[in-house]
Design a protein around this motif. Structure first.
Motif, short mmCIF file in Angstrom:
data_model
loop_
_atom_site.label_atom_id
_atom_site.label_comp_id
_atom_site.label_asym_id
_atom_site.label_seq_id
_atom_site.Cartn_x
_atom_site.Cartn_y
_atom_site.Cartn_z
N GLY A 46 -26.20 23.71 48.62
CA GLY A 46 -27.58 24.07 48.53
C GLY A 46 -27.85 25.09 49.54
N ALA A 47 -27.82 25.00 50.70
CA ALA A 47 -28.00 26.06 51.74
C ALA A 47 -27.05 27.16 51.72
N GLY A 48 -25.71 26.93 51.52
CA GLY A 48 -24.77 27.84 51.26
C GLY A 48 -24.96 28.98 50.38
N VAL A 49 -25.68 28.67 49.17
CA VAL A 49 -26.05 29.77 48.36
C VAL A 49 -26.97 30.65 48.82
N GLY A 69 -31.59 30.49 42.73
CA GLY A 69 -31.66 29.64 41.97
C GLY A 69 -32.13 28.21 42.56
N ALA A 70 -32.98 28.63 43.64
CA ALA A 70 -33.69 27.57 44.20
C ALA A 70 -34.88 27.95 44.92
N ALA A 88 -21.88 26.48 56.95
CA ALA A 88 -23.01 26.03 55.91
C ALA A 88 -22.71 24.74 55.34
N THR A 89 -21.88 23.76 56.19
CA THR A 89 -21.76 22.76 55.68
C THR A 89 -22.36 21.69 56.76
N PRO A 90 -22.51 20.35 56.20
CA PRO A 90 -23.26 19.38 57.21
C PRO A 90 -22.52 18.97 58.38
#
Ligand code: NAD
Length: 279
Positions: free
Chosen positions: A133-136, A88-89, A197-199
């Protein structure tokens, strides 16, 4: 050859990105002329749609898309790849014959980075921190790599739950669940691998999302944060005897695939990684 790579990166806060250097060096190594422009929305002060129109009109082969436009760009495209649809991105656009093709090379980038950087890693049960966003893209990559049980934790529990449901629906072989108490899960279930996948761990956000005292030497630990390359999490994991995977893998391989989409030529991942590492 006389071929030219003309591409760019659209986003905000992109002045320190290593993506332009990777594309230019790779193109020039292949005998191409290369121009890779930073289309920094902070400086251009134009709507995203106009930036895309201008790049297409100027004859760009394509664009990389980053924060905060990966979702906003979707309605501006003609066709989405399977990966772009599932995540979805979009992080890569190819312009071809007046049409705009949207791709998500973050998904393949993380998967390929893990295949190469942690060969043979056990994938029965993986615990992922961060469902943004990146985690997906990371969760879809893990499911495609063959992870059978994916536990997802996020400080925003609804994000973890939404992503778990999405993965469970799209990947029959992956049981994905949202988890609230990651520490308890690590102690009771001893996952094979842990992914950040967190900042957390970025230079401006020191610390770790993971309680590192719980890490066992049998666990592998991957981080997608790449500034710094050796995060506090990876340093602690290494000290405890874990195999580790830094965030450079995903960053380099997303560019490898994007280069191939822009040029139709194979990219050399080792060469692109050398450019990335030279910073
Ligand atoms: P985001 O803000 O969209 O998502 C981050 C998620 O982490 C959010 O859902 C947030 O609630 C959650 N979170 C924050 N702290 C947490 C904690 N302590 N425990 C559990 N969950 C927590 O950000 P993003 O775009 O997904 O990016 C995340 C990180 O990944 C950034 O550091 C970014 O630089 C990096 N990144 C790396 C690559 C790469 O190629 N290596 C690609 C994209 C993003």
């Amino acid at each position: 050859s006389g071929e030219t790579l003309l591409a760019g990166l659209v986003g905000r806060g992109i002045q320190l990105s290593r993506t332009p250097a990777m594309h230019v060096a790779e193109a020039e190594s292949q005998g191409m002329h290369a121009a890779y422009q930073l289309l920094d929305a902070d400086l251009l002060d134009r709507p995203l749609a106009e930036i895309l129109d201008a790049a297409e009109m100027m004859g760009f082969s394509g664009l990389n898309v980053t924060y905060p436009f990966k979702i906003e760009v979707l309605p501006l495209l003609d066709t989405l790849s399977t990966n772009a649809k599932s995540v979805g991105a979009v992080n890569t656009i190819a312009f071809r014959d007046g049409r705009r093709f949207g791709h998500n090379t973050d998904l393949w980038g993380f998967a390929e980075g893990l295949r190469r950087g942690l060969p043979g890693a056990a994938l029965d049960h993986v615990l992922q921190f961060g469902a943004g966003g990146a985690g997906v893209a990371v969760a879809h990559a893990l499911a495609e790599l063959g992870v059978r049980q994916l536990s997802i934790v996020d400080v925003d529990p609804e994000r973890a739950a939404t992503l778990a449901t999405q993965i469970a629906h799209t990947h029959e072989t992956c049981a994905a669940v949202a988890v609230e108490d990651a520490a308890a899960l690590i102690q009771s279930d001893r996952p094979d691998g842990i992914v950040n996948a967190t900042p957390m761990g970025m230079a401006k956000l020191p610390g770790t999302a993971v309680e590192t005292s719980l890490l066992q030497p049998t666990m592998w630990v991957a981080d997608i944060v790449y500034f710094p390359l050796e995060t506090e999490l990876l340093r602690a994991a290494r000290a405890r005897g874990c195999r580790v995977l830094p965030g450079s893998g995903m960053a380099v391989f997303q560019a490898v695939r994007a280069f191939e989409l822009f040029t139709g030529r194979k990219a050399d991942p080792i060469r692109m990684k050398a450019t990335f590492d030279a910073f």
